[in-house]
Enzyme design. Structure first.
Site, PDB file in Angstrom:
ATOM      1  N   VAL A  73       0.861  -1.288   0.048  1.00 33.44           N
ATOM      2  CA  VAL A  73      -0.064  -0.042  -0.118  1.00 33.44           C
ATOM      3  C   VAL A  73       0.681   1.400   0.222  1.00 33.44           C
ATOM      4  CG1 VAL A  73      -1.912  -1.192   1.039  1.00 33.44           C
ATOM      5  CG2 VAL A  73      -0.468  -0.010   2.598  1.00 33.44           C
ATOM      6  N   SER A 151      -6.850   4.167  15.390  1.00 34.54           N
ATOM      7  CA  SER A 151      -6.520   3.685  16.773  1.00 34.54           C
ATOM      8  C   SER A 151      -7.036   4.704  17.591  1.00 34.54           C
ATOM      9  CB  SER A 151      -5.032   3.281  16.807  1.00 34.54           C
ATOM     10  OG  SER A 151      -4.902   3.240  18.103  1.00 34.54           O
ATOM     11  N   TYR A 164       3.087   6.086  15.320  1.00 36.73           N
ATOM     12  CA  TYR A 164       1.934   5.280  14.951  1.00 36.73           C
ATOM     13  C   TYR A 164       0.928   6.284  15.463  1.00 36.73           C
ATOM     14  CZ  TYR A 164      -1.473   1.630  15.498  1.00 36.73           C
ATOM     15  OH  TYR A 164      -2.414   0.550  15.600  1.00 36.73           O
TER      16      TYR A 164
HETATM   17  P1  NDP Z   1      -1.618  -7.306  11.898  1.00 37.17           P
HETATM   18  O1  NDP Z   1      -0.146  -6.902  11.967  1.00 37.17           O
HETATM   19  O2  NDP Z   1      -2.196  -8.770  12.349  1.00 37.17           O
HETATM   20  O3  NDP Z   1      -2.262  -7.345  10.160  1.00 37.17           O
HETATM   21  C1  NDP Z   1      -1.788  -6.172   9.309  1.00 37.17           C
HETATM   22  C2  NDP Z   1      -1.994  -6.593   7.903  1.00 37.17           C
HETATM   23  O4  NDP Z   1      -1.482  -5.368   7.201  1.00 37.17           O
HETATM   24  C3  NDP Z   1      -0.772  -7.627   7.911  1.00 37.17           C
HETATM   25  O5  NDP Z   1      -1.265  -8.713   7.037  1.00 37.17           O
HETATM   26  C4  NDP Z   1       0.337  -6.995   7.202  1.00 37.17           C
HETATM   27  O6  NDP Z   1       1.029  -7.787   6.348  1.00 37.17           O
HETATM   28  C5  NDP Z   1      -0.536  -5.981   6.414  1.00 37.17           C
HETATM   29  N1  NDP Z   1       0.524  -4.975   5.756  1.00 37.17           N
HETATM   30  C6  NDP Z   1       1.587  -4.200   6.583  1.00 37.17           C
HETATM   31  N2  NDP Z   1       2.086  -3.418   5.750  1.00 37.17           N
HETATM   32  C7  NDP Z   1       1.510  -3.619   4.473  1.00 37.17           C
HETATM   33  C8  NDP Z   1       1.849  -2.974   3.429  1.00 37.17           C
HETATM   34  N3  NDP Z   1       2.812  -2.225   2.966  1.00 37.17           N
HETATM   35  N4  NDP Z   1       1.004  -3.323   2.196  1.00 37.17           N
HETATM   36  C9  NDP Z   1      -0.063  -4.094   2.404  1.00 37.17           C
HETATM   37  N5  NDP Z   1      -0.281  -4.791   3.637  1.00 37.17           N
HETATM   38  C10 NDP Z   1       0.721  -4.497   4.670  1.00 37.17           C
HETATM   39  O7  NDP Z   1      -2.357  -6.008  12.459  1.00 37.17           O
HETATM   40  P2  NDP Z   1      -3.809  -5.857  13.067  1.00 37.17           P
HETATM   41  O8  NDP Z   1      -4.827  -7.014  12.339  1.00 37.17           O
HETATM   42  O9  NDP Z   1      -3.734  -5.936  14.601  1.00 37.17           O
HETATM   43  O10 NDP Z   1      -4.299  -4.524  12.633  1.00 37.17           O
HETATM   44  C11 NDP Z   1      -4.957  -3.943  11.489  1.00 37.17           C
HETATM   45  C12 NDP Z   1      -5.025  -2.429  11.580  1.00 37.17           C
HETATM   46  O11 NDP Z   1      -5.860  -2.282  12.781  1.00 37.17           O
HETATM   47  C13 NDP Z   1      -4.033  -1.775  11.505  1.00 37.17           C
HETATM   48  O12 NDP Z   1      -3.984  -0.584  10.816  1.00 37.17           O
HETATM   49  C14 NDP Z   1      -3.646  -1.381  13.019  1.00 37.17           C
HETATM   50  O13 NDP Z   1      -2.872  -0.129  13.058  1.00 37.17           O
HETATM   51  C15 NDP Z   1      -5.169  -1.369  13.560  1.00 37.17           C
HETATM   52  N6  NDP Z   1      -5.196  -1.428  15.079  1.00 37.17           N
HETATM   53  C16 NDP Z   1      -4.899  -2.523  15.647  1.00 37.17           C
HETATM   54  C17 NDP Z   1      -4.901  -2.744  17.039  1.00 37.17           C
HETATM   55  C18 NDP Z   1      -4.650  -3.830  17.893  1.00 37.17           C
HETATM   56  O14 NDP Z   1      -4.645  -3.840  18.876  1.00 37.17           O
HETATM   57  N7  NDP Z   1      -4.484  -4.977  17.124  1.00 37.17           N
HETATM   58  C19 NDP Z   1      -5.541  -1.536  17.858  1.00 37.17           C
HETATM   59  C20 NDP Z   1      -5.806  -0.288  17.147  1.00 37.17           C
HETATM   60  C21 NDP Z   1      -5.812  -0.494  15.782  1.00 37.17           C
HETATM   61  P3  NDP Z   1       2.593  -8.528   6.747  1.00 37.17           P
HETATM   62  O15 NDP Z   1       2.478  -8.856   7.974  1.00 37.17           O
HETATM   63  O16 NDP Z   1       3.081  -9.190   5.680  1.00 37.17           O
HETATM   64  O17 NDP Z   1       3.592  -7.215   6.376  1.00 37.17           O
END
Ligand code: NDP
Length: 256
Positions: A73, A151, A164
């Site tokens: 992305v 978040s 972040y």
């Molecule tokens: P995860 O790390 O489990 O999942 C995030 C996904 O985004 C991964 O599959 C990752 O791929 C992908 N990703 C990262 N960088 C890129 C990129 N450049 N292009 C495409 N895909 C990418 O995170 P969560 O499910 O926990 O989080 C999802 C969203 O929720 C995020 O935006 C996070 O900031 C937000 N959030 C999460 C919280 C939590 O407590 N978990 C709390 C508040 C907000 P890969 O691993 O291969 O890099």
């Protein structure tokens, strides 16, 4: 289960795991065709949905509704190619969830420029790239839903997460500005601000860090990804057709 998203096309970034995958599953269960854009995509050797989430749901038939596309992305060209692939395959895009996100935590005085840049580039510029890529399609449809994943720390701040928090606060500005720009074409843009959710991202936390989070959550538990998917389903459905430019804190009461 309602089938509110029958014939709808949903694109979810970071859709192959964590919160994004739970949203993909929920939309698929309600009838949507899913395009999960992710940095690393599954090799296809196993069903995308393993039926461990929401165990009352019959999993048969919903895996066929998911297409995974490799996409970074942060890279405008990669994003444009991925969205072109979706439009070629499906002809339209009804729902975009800008969910991909990363953390690179550290105190500001010790934070490297590259940790600052990669977080802003993934979390904030990534949403800009994808929103821009989907705009024309949704505008010509005169209909669309965009959900940005913020978040709670975008509103509260958090020591050790200046990059972040800044990216998530930036997403609030992006949400409100695009909501204003796109409202005339019936494209609604909202933001979900989760608190602490159990996913691979938070698996990295130490026991001590987890306890600190739990001590400030009035509901006294972490969210499950499905708690976030419930709100993402509401925001993609007709039930939210008069809501745009809003921030939905889904945090067990952390911010109040
Ligand atoms: P995860 O790390 O489990 O999942 C995030 C996904 O985004 C991964 O599959 C990752 O791929 C992908 N990703 C990262 N960088 C890129 C990129 N450049 N292009 C495409 N895909 C990418 O995170 P969560 O499910 O926990 O989080 C999802 C969203 O929720 C995020 O935006 C996070 O900031 C937000 N959030 C999460 C919280 C939590 O407590 N978990 C709390 C508040 C907000 P890969 O691993 O291969 O890099």
């Amino acid at each position: 289960m309602n089938k509110r998203f029958e014939n709808k096309i949903a694109v979810i970034t970071g859709g192959c795991r964590g919160i994004g995958k739970a949203i993909a599953r929920r939309y698929a269960m309600e009838g949507a065709r899913i395009f999960a854009l992710d940095y690393v995509i599954p090799d296809g050797s196993e069903p995308f949905f393993d039926n461990t989430i929401g165990n009352t749901i019959d999993n048969s038939g919903i895996n066929s509704q998911v297409t995974c596309i490799q996409c970074d992305v942060t890279d405008g060209e990669s994003v444009r190619n991925a969205f072109a692939e979706v439009v070629d395959a499906a002809g339209r895009i009804d729902i975009l969830v800008n969910n991909a996100g990363i953390t690179r935590d550290g105190l500001l005085m010790r934070m490297s420029e590259s940790d600052w840049d990669s977080v802003i580039s993934t979390n904030l510029k990534g949403a800009f790239n994808c929103t821009k890529a989907v705009c024309r399609t949704m505008m010509s449809q005169r209909q669309g839903r965009i959900i940005n994943m913020g978040s709670v720390v975008g509103s509260m701040g958090n020591a050790g997460q200046s990059n972040y928090s800044a990216s998530k606060a930036g997403l609030i500005g992006l949400t409100k500005s695009t909501a204003k720009e796109l409202a005339g074409r019936n494209i609604l843009v909202n933001l979900i601000a989760p608190g602490y959710v159990r996913t691979p991202m938070t698996d990295k936390l130490t026991e001590g860090q987890r306890e600190i989070f739990l001590s400030v959550i009035p509901l006294k538990r972490a969210a499950e990804p499905e708690d976030i998917a419930n709100v993402a389903a509401f925001l993609a459905s007709d039930d939210s057709s008069y809501i745009t430019g809003q921030v939905f804190h889904v945090d067990g009461g952390m911010l109040m």
